[in-house]
Design a protein around this motif. Sequence first.
Motif, PDB file in Angstrom:
ATOM      1  N   HIS A   1       0.830  -1.204   0.000  1.00  0.00           N
ATOM      2  CA  HIS A   1       0.000   0.000   0.000  1.00  0.00           C
ATOM      3  C   HIS A   1       0.871   1.263   0.000  1.00  0.00           C
TER       4      HIS A   1
ATOM      5  N   PHE B   1       0.618   7.861  -6.314  1.00  0.00           N
ATOM      6  CA  PHE B   1       0.512   6.790  -7.314  1.00  0.00           C
ATOM      7  C   PHE B   1      -0.888   6.666  -7.912  1.00  0.00           C
ATOM      8  N   ARG B   2      -1.771   7.596  -7.596  1.00  0.00           N
ATOM      9  CA  ARG B   2      -3.144   7.431  -8.074  1.00  0.00           C
ATOM     10  C   ARG B   2      -3.252   7.581  -9.581  1.00  0.00           C
TER      11      ARG B   2
ATOM     12  N   HIS C   1      -6.286   9.197  -1.054  1.00  0.00           N
ATOM     13  CA  HIS C   1      -5.989   9.745  -2.395  1.00  0.00           C
ATOM     14  C   HIS C   1      -5.404  11.169  -2.388  1.00  0.00           C
TER      15      HIS C   1
ATOM     16  N   CYS D   1      -6.176  -1.121  -1.973  1.00  0.00           N
ATOM     17  CA  CYS D   1      -5.656  -0.151  -2.949  1.00  0.00           C
ATOM     18  C   CYS D   1      -6.039  -0.626  -4.342  1.00  0.00           C
ATOM     19  N   HIS D   2      -6.438   0.321  -5.205  1.00  0.00           N
ATOM     20  CA  HIS D   2      -6.879  -0.043  -6.557  1.00  0.00           C
ATOM     21  C   HIS D   2      -5.736  -0.399  -7.507  1.00  0.00           C
TER      22      HIS D   2
ATOM     23  N   CYS E   1     -10.861   6.427  -2.151  1.00  0.00           N
ATOM     24  CA  CYS E   1      -9.795   6.000  -1.245  1.00  0.00           C
ATOM     25  C   CYS E   1      -9.433   7.179  -0.343  1.00  0.00           C
TER      26      CYS E   1
HETATM   27 FE1  SF4 Z   1      -5.589   4.938  -2.733  1.00  0.00          FE
HETATM   28 FE2  SF4 Z   1      -4.164   3.057  -3.973  1.00  0.00          FE
HETATM   29 FE3  SF4 Z   1      -5.414   4.953  -5.366  1.00  0.00          FE
HETATM   30 FE4  SF4 Z   1      -3.291   5.589  -3.907  1.00  0.00          FE
HETATM   31  S1  SF4 Z   1      -3.314   4.255  -5.695  1.00  0.00           S
HETATM   32  S2  SF4 Z   1      -5.200   6.732  -4.009  1.00  0.00           S
HETATM   33  S3  SF4 Z   1      -3.597   4.229  -2.175  1.00  0.00           S
HETATM   34  S4  SF4 Z   1      -6.370   3.372  -4.121  1.00  0.00           S
END
Ligand code: SF4
Length: 341
Positions: free
Chosen positions: A249, A295-296, A290, A321-322, A287
């Motif tokens: 994560h 890394f989104r 976010h 996490c997506h 999330c």
């Molecule tokens: Fe959340 Fe993962 Fe998206 Fe980052 S990449 S905002 S931790 S879901």
Amino acid sequence: MNDVILSVRDLKVHFSTEDGVVKAVDGLSYDLTKGRTLGIVGESGSGKSVSNLAILGLHNPEKTAVSGEITFEGKQLVGARESELQRLRGNQISMIFQDPLTSLSPYYTVGEQIAETYRRHTGAGKSQARKRAIEMLTKVGIPQPDRRVDDYPHQFSGGMRQRAMIAIALCCDPALLIADEPTTALDVTVQAQILDLLRDLQSEFNTAIILITHDMGVVAQMADDVLVMYAGRCVERGTVRDVLKAPEHPYSWGLLSSIPSLSGDVEVPLVPVRGTPPSLIDPPSGCPFHPRCDFRSRVPGDLCVTKRPDLEPARGHGSACHLSTSDKRLIFTEEIQQRLG
Ligand code: SF4
């Protein structure tokens, strides 16, 4: 599993305030096994302490809504009578806090405080309880315990006071010990001694421990399993080995980057998690991490902003996490690992 001593399911702890409902814990689930240590990590306000106060039934019922299930040795603690919770507290479930000075009474000797806890829960007589107090002070490494048993807390050093708290917490041989930042107020050498002591006593008493900390270094030294909390939820969990060797994560990456290198490399710069923890009254959509996540953009569409990720898979090492599993691995090995040294 037979040796699961504590099972938490969909725990929610919501506080009513003038500004709105604070969702301090918002759907937390985990199991804890006899004799193991679960490290719960996260920043202030992530819900780690609040979730554990719920186990002890220590929230004000007029201002706090607690729902879900907390099953301890087969007993349901959510909604249990206060008398039942009182019987468990200090006996089968004990807690030690960060600052022993605020937990110990300045008016009673250390020995009286251990003996009183022992007598209250076991019905032992005065001389038997005093014997137990000296025995516990010996176990926690207080020198000349038969003399120091009559000292007041202010006559003990910070490290000795924390040892005395551990003696009180373990005098009734609890099945579960909750240690809330037990070493944060101590200097590094004493910190290591207290962690060693907890580990030794755990193997002697076979106690399950929940260790609440913001420090991944403490988790690495002490815990078997780890649960990373963010905005009242678990965002990653697994064995310490899994989570420290291959964290998934982005928030766990941030926590690991913000502590001194676990390999001891002093050249590795510390990188704090940018931004601030979210409001728990009006948390971000999707999330909750976010607004702070670097890394989104690697997740297709606006999923990070619109859909809250679930903790996957349901058991074992998992994260909420997506990012795809392959992206989590790739980002960690190619970008984060170098940063960690
Ligand atoms: Fe959340 Fe993962 Fe998206 Fe980052 S990449 S905002 S931790 S879901």
